[in-house]
Design an enzyme around this catalytic site. Sequence first.
Site, PDB file in Angstrom:
ATOM      1  N   HIS A 183       0.849  -1.194   0.000  1.00 44.34           N
ATOM      2  CA  HIS A 183       0.000   0.000   0.000  1.00 44.34           C
ATOM      3  C   HIS A 183       0.887   1.247   0.000  1.00 44.34           C
ATOM      4  O   HIS A 183       2.105   1.141   0.187  1.00 44.34           O
ATOM      5  CB  HIS A 183      -0.895   0.021   1.244  1.00 44.34           C
ATOM      6  CG  HIS A 183      -0.104   0.150   2.503  1.00 44.34           C
ATOM      7  ND1 HIS A 183       0.418  -0.943   3.169  1.00 44.34           N
ATOM      8  CD2 HIS A 183       0.311   1.239   3.197  1.00 44.34           C
ATOM      9  CE1 HIS A 183       1.105  -0.530   4.213  1.00 44.34           C
ATOM     10  NE2 HIS A 183       1.058   0.809   4.263  1.00 44.34           N
ATOM     11  N   HIS A 188       5.697   5.573  -1.113  1.00 44.37           N
ATOM     12  CA  HIS A 188       6.446   4.353  -1.398  1.00 44.37           C
ATOM     13  C   HIS A 188       5.619   3.133  -0.981  1.00 44.37           C
ATOM     14  O   HIS A 188       4.632   3.260  -0.264  1.00 44.37           O
ATOM     15  CB  HIS A 188       7.782   4.363  -0.639  1.00 44.37           C
ATOM     16  CG  HIS A 188       7.608   4.314   0.839  1.00 44.37           C
ATOM     17  ND1 HIS A 188       7.317   5.441   1.585  1.00 44.37           N
ATOM     18  CD2 HIS A 188       7.653   3.277   1.721  1.00 44.37           C
ATOM     19  CE1 HIS A 188       7.208   5.104   2.856  1.00 44.37           C
ATOM     20  NE2 HIS A 188       7.393   3.801   2.964  1.00 44.37           N
TER      21      HIS A 188
END
EC number: 3.1.4.58
Length: 189
Positions: free
Chosen positions: A44, A131
């Site tokens: 995620h 990220h």
Amino acid sequence: MDRQFHYFLAVPIAKDQKSYLHNWVVQHKDQYPFKSWVHQDDYHITLAFLGAVASPQQLANLKNQVSHIAQSHSPFELSLSGIDVFGKKESPRILWAGINESSYLHSLQRQVFHTCIEVGFSLDKKPFNPHITLARRWKSEVPFQYTNELRHIFEADKQTFLADKIHLYKTHLDRIPKYEAVEIFSLKG
């Protein structure tokens, strides 16, 4: 209230990109000895880490506000960039896949972040660096070798996916995958 659980808001990764990242991990895991690798279902992009929730009302207020944010944002495309690390270059604490610059993602994150603070959460003030965490804690005596190849590792046709939801996740430290989506907010703007 769920004080033993931690919560966070995140943009989920599309199924194809989860599989693509997981395949990269499987092929390179032995080359990069990290202590733990993230389960592909847990990939995620964190928008805000909330920690423990103080009360049911705080959680209800948050859900209401995030629902309004989601309704004011349209879905947008994101694309994977290369691999990088956080921490010391020779013994990193996090190995991650980057996301190419997106003003839409930054705008969404800013709104979510400010809303969480308004609802009463204490958030980390570090700059947003989108990220996808792949692994944690380097465990080799041999220093990590970062190469320029890692910067542009992903095939162009596998990079892009549609960001069309925000998930409110609850963390379960005693199971894998660790993250449970307890609320899903669709972007509809």
